[in-house]
Scaffold this motif. Structure first.
Motif, PDB file in Angstrom:
ATOM      1  N   ASN A 197     -27.140 -78.214 -40.737  1.00 21.98           N
ATOM      2  CA  ASN A 197     -28.548 -77.823 -40.768  1.00 21.98           C
ATOM      3  C   ASN A 197     -29.465 -79.056 -40.780  1.00 21.98           C
ATOM      4  O   ASN A 197     -30.503 -79.065 -40.123  1.00 21.98           O
ATOM      5  CB  ASN A 197     -28.849 -76.940 -41.988  1.00 21.98           C
ATOM      6  CG  ASN A 197     -28.255 -75.559 -41.837  1.00 21.98           C
ATOM      7  OD1 ASN A 197     -27.916 -75.128 -40.745  1.00 21.98           O
ATOM      8  ND2 ASN A 197     -28.140 -74.861 -42.942  1.00 21.98           N
ATOM      9  N   ALA A 198     -29.068 -80.070 -41.523  1.00 18.15           N
ATOM     10  CA  ALA A 198     -29.856 -81.305 -41.562  1.00 18.15           C
ATOM     11  C   ALA A 198     -29.848 -81.993 -40.194  1.00 18.15           C
ATOM     12  O   ALA A 198     -30.875 -82.506 -39.742  1.00 18.15           O
ATOM     13  CB  ALA A 198     -29.330 -82.238 -42.643  1.00 18.15           C
ATOM     14  N   LEU A 199     -28.715 -82.000 -39.547  1.00 16.07           N
ATOM     15  CA  LEU A 199     -28.626 -82.623 -38.225  1.00 16.07           C
ATOM     16  C   LEU A 199     -29.401 -81.832 -37.176  1.00 16.07           C
ATOM     17  O   LEU A 199     -29.997 -82.392 -36.265  1.00 16.07           O
ATOM     18  CB  LEU A 199     -27.159 -82.762 -37.787  1.00 16.07           C
ATOM     19  CG  LEU A 199     -26.348 -83.799 -38.557  1.00 16.07           C
ATOM     20  CD1 LEU A 199     -24.888 -83.739 -38.123  1.00 16.07           C
ATOM     21  CD2 LEU A 199     -26.910 -85.189 -38.354  1.00 16.07           C
ATOM     22  N   SER A 200     -29.393 -80.513 -37.296  1.00 18.04           N
ATOM     23  CA  SER A 200     -30.107 -79.701 -36.291  1.00 18.04           C
ATOM     24  C   SER A 200     -31.612 -79.825 -36.425  1.00 18.04           C
ATOM     25  O   SER A 200     -32.327 -79.590 -35.462  1.00 18.04           O
ATOM     26  CB  SER A 200     -29.689 -78.238 -36.407  1.00 18.04           C
ATOM     27  OG  SER A 200     -30.144 -77.695 -37.618  1.00 18.04           O
TER      28      SER A 200
ATOM     29  N   LYS B 212     -16.674 -75.059 -51.217  1.00 12.38           N
ATOM     30  CA  LYS B 212     -17.557 -76.214 -51.381  1.00 12.38           C
ATOM     31  C   LYS B 212     -17.574 -77.058 -50.102  1.00 12.38           C
ATOM     32  O   LYS B 212     -18.638 -77.518 -49.669  1.00 12.38           O
ATOM     33  CB  LYS B 212     -17.097 -77.058 -52.569  1.00 12.38           C
ATOM     34  CG  LYS B 212     -17.997 -78.211 -52.878  1.00 12.38           C
ATOM     35  CD  LYS B 212     -18.343 -78.184 -54.318  1.00 12.38           C
ATOM     36  CE  LYS B 212     -19.241 -79.344 -54.642  1.00 12.38           C
ATOM     37  NZ  LYS B 212     -20.362 -78.931 -55.436  1.00 12.38           N
ATOM     38  N   ILE B 213     -16.404 -77.223 -49.471  1.00 10.39           N
ATOM     39  CA  ILE B 213     -16.320 -77.967 -48.202  1.00 10.39           C
ATOM     40  C   ILE B 213     -17.177 -77.276 -47.133  1.00 10.39           C
ATOM     41  O   ILE B 213     -17.947 -77.923 -46.418  1.00 10.39           O
ATOM     42  CB  ILE B 213     -14.851 -78.048 -47.717  1.00 10.39           C
ATOM     43  CG1 ILE B 213     -14.041 -78.960 -48.633  1.00 10.39           C
ATOM     44  CG2 ILE B 213     -14.749 -78.497 -46.275  1.00 10.39           C
ATOM     45  CD1 ILE B 213     -14.174 -80.419 -48.339  1.00 10.39           C
ATOM     46  N   ARG B 214     -17.037 -75.937 -47.042  1.00  5.08           N
ATOM     47  CA  ARG B 214     -17.786 -75.182 -46.037  1.00  5.08           C
ATOM     48  C   ARG B 214     -19.290 -75.289 -46.293  1.00  5.08           C
ATOM     49  O   ARG B 214     -20.082 -75.469 -45.375  1.00  5.08           O
ATOM     50  CB  ARG B 214     -17.355 -73.720 -46.062  1.00  5.08           C
ATOM     51  CG  ARG B 214     -17.967 -72.896 -44.962  1.00  5.08           C
ATOM     52  CD  ARG B 214     -17.439 -71.505 -44.956  1.00  5.08           C
ATOM     53  NE  ARG B 214     -16.540 -71.363 -46.090  1.00  5.08           N
ATOM     54  CZ  ARG B 214     -16.080 -70.235 -46.568  1.00  5.08           C
ATOM     55  NH1 ARG B 214     -16.408 -69.124 -46.047  1.00  5.08           N
ATOM     56  NH2 ARG B 214     -15.273 -70.182 -47.600  1.00  5.08           N
ATOM     57  N   LYS B 215     -19.695 -75.212 -47.556  1.00  4.63           N
ATOM     58  CA  LYS B 215     -21.107 -75.294 -47.911  1.00  4.63           C
ATOM     59  C   LYS B 215     -21.679 -76.665 -47.547  1.00  4.63           C
ATOM     60  O   LYS B 215     -22.789 -76.772 -47.014  1.00  4.63           O
ATOM     61  CB  LYS B 215     -21.267 -75.030 -49.403  1.00  4.63           C
ATOM     62  CG  LYS B 215     -22.656 -74.751 -49.841  1.00  4.63           C
ATOM     63  CD  LYS B 215     -22.652 -74.326 -51.299  1.00  4.63           C
ATOM     64  CE  LYS B 215     -24.020 -73.945 -51.768  1.00  4.63           C
ATOM     65  NZ  LYS B 215     -24.038 -73.562 -53.172  1.00  4.63           N
ATOM     66  N   MET B 216     -20.911 -77.720 -47.834  1.00  2.18           N
ATOM     67  CA  MET B 216     -21.346 -79.073 -47.490  1.00  2.18           C
ATOM     68  C   MET B 216     -21.460 -79.236 -45.975  1.00  2.18           C
ATOM     69  O   MET B 216     -22.391 -79.866 -45.477  1.00  2.18           O
ATOM     70  CB  MET B 216     -20.370 -80.100 -48.069  1.00  2.18           C
ATOM     71  CG  MET B 216     -20.423 -80.205 -49.580  1.00  2.18           C
ATOM     72  SD  MET B 216     -19.087 -81.179 -50.296  1.00  2.18           S
ATOM     73  CE  MET B 216     -19.307 -82.751 -49.505  1.00  2.18           C
TER      74      MET B 216
ATOM     75  N   ILE C  14     -22.109 -76.831 -43.760  1.00  2.00           N
ATOM     76  CA  ILE C  14     -23.283 -76.081 -43.292  1.00  2.00           C
ATOM     77  C   ILE C  14     -24.556 -76.861 -43.581  1.00  2.00           C
ATOM     78  O   ILE C  14     -25.451 -76.949 -42.726  1.00  2.00           O
ATOM     79  CB  ILE C  14     -23.319 -74.686 -43.953  1.00  2.00           C
ATOM     80  CG1 ILE C  14     -22.197 -73.819 -43.391  1.00  2.00           C
ATOM     81  CG2 ILE C  14     -24.654 -74.009 -43.753  1.00  2.00           C
ATOM     82  CD1 ILE C  14     -21.980 -72.518 -44.127  1.00  2.00           C
ATOM     83  N   LYS C  15     -24.660 -77.460 -44.777  1.00  2.00           N
ATOM     84  CA  LYS C  15     -25.849 -78.253 -45.116  1.00  2.00           C
ATOM     85  C   LYS C  15     -25.996 -79.444 -44.176  1.00  2.00           C
ATOM     86  O   LYS C  15     -27.097 -79.773 -43.738  1.00  2.00           O
ATOM     87  CB  LYS C  15     -25.771 -78.732 -46.563  1.00  2.00           C
ATOM     88  CG  LYS C  15     -26.103 -77.672 -47.571  1.00  2.00           C
ATOM     89  CD  LYS C  15     -26.108 -78.248 -48.964  1.00  2.00           C
ATOM     90  CE  LYS C  15     -26.468 -77.197 -49.988  1.00  2.00           C
ATOM     91  NZ  LYS C  15     -26.492 -77.738 -51.353  1.00  2.00           N
TER      92      LYS C  15
END
Length: 126
Positions: A118-121, A108-112, A114-115
């Protein structure tokens, strides 16, 4: 002259590849049009809804994937594995509810993470 001879096959390959790419694209577009027409003509699948409460208690309606045959009969709870009853059913657990020593917590930490990346990029400008 040797440098010129080396470039000719490369140019030929580029031209040939671009022609092949156009042929593939056109073929896929034609196939997609045909598939779209065929898909529109297919009838909708028949869905069986069990309304009899006795049938819902005794059988798992819709689990049988064969065209013909009886529905799958439910077994007593003692015949199912113990871990089946410990599965979490419902909305996903929040990070605070998970134990930090479990694999689920770190996934869950890794998924958060990555999200968030992706939002920052998406906001970055070149």
């Amino acid at each position: 002259m040797a440098a010129y001879m080396k470039r000719v096959p490369v140019i030929g390959l580029l031209v040939r590849n671009s022609i092949l790419q156009n042929i593939r694209t056109n073929h896929v577009a034609k196939y997609a049009k045909k598939a779209g027409k065929a898909a529109a003509k297919l009838p909708e699948p028949v869905v069986y809804e069990a309304k009899d409460p006795q049938e819902l208690v005794k059988y798992c309606v819709g689990l049988n994937y064969m065209k013909e045959g009886p529905e799958v009969e439910l077994k007593p709870d003692s015949e199912y594995p113990e871990w089946l009853w410990d599965l979490h059913i419902g909305p996903p657990q929040k990070l605070e509810e998970l134990d930090p020593d479990t694999r689920k917590y770190w996934r869950k930490i890794r998924k958060m993470h990555i999200k968030r990346n992706n939002a920052l990029s998406k906001n970055k400008k070149f």
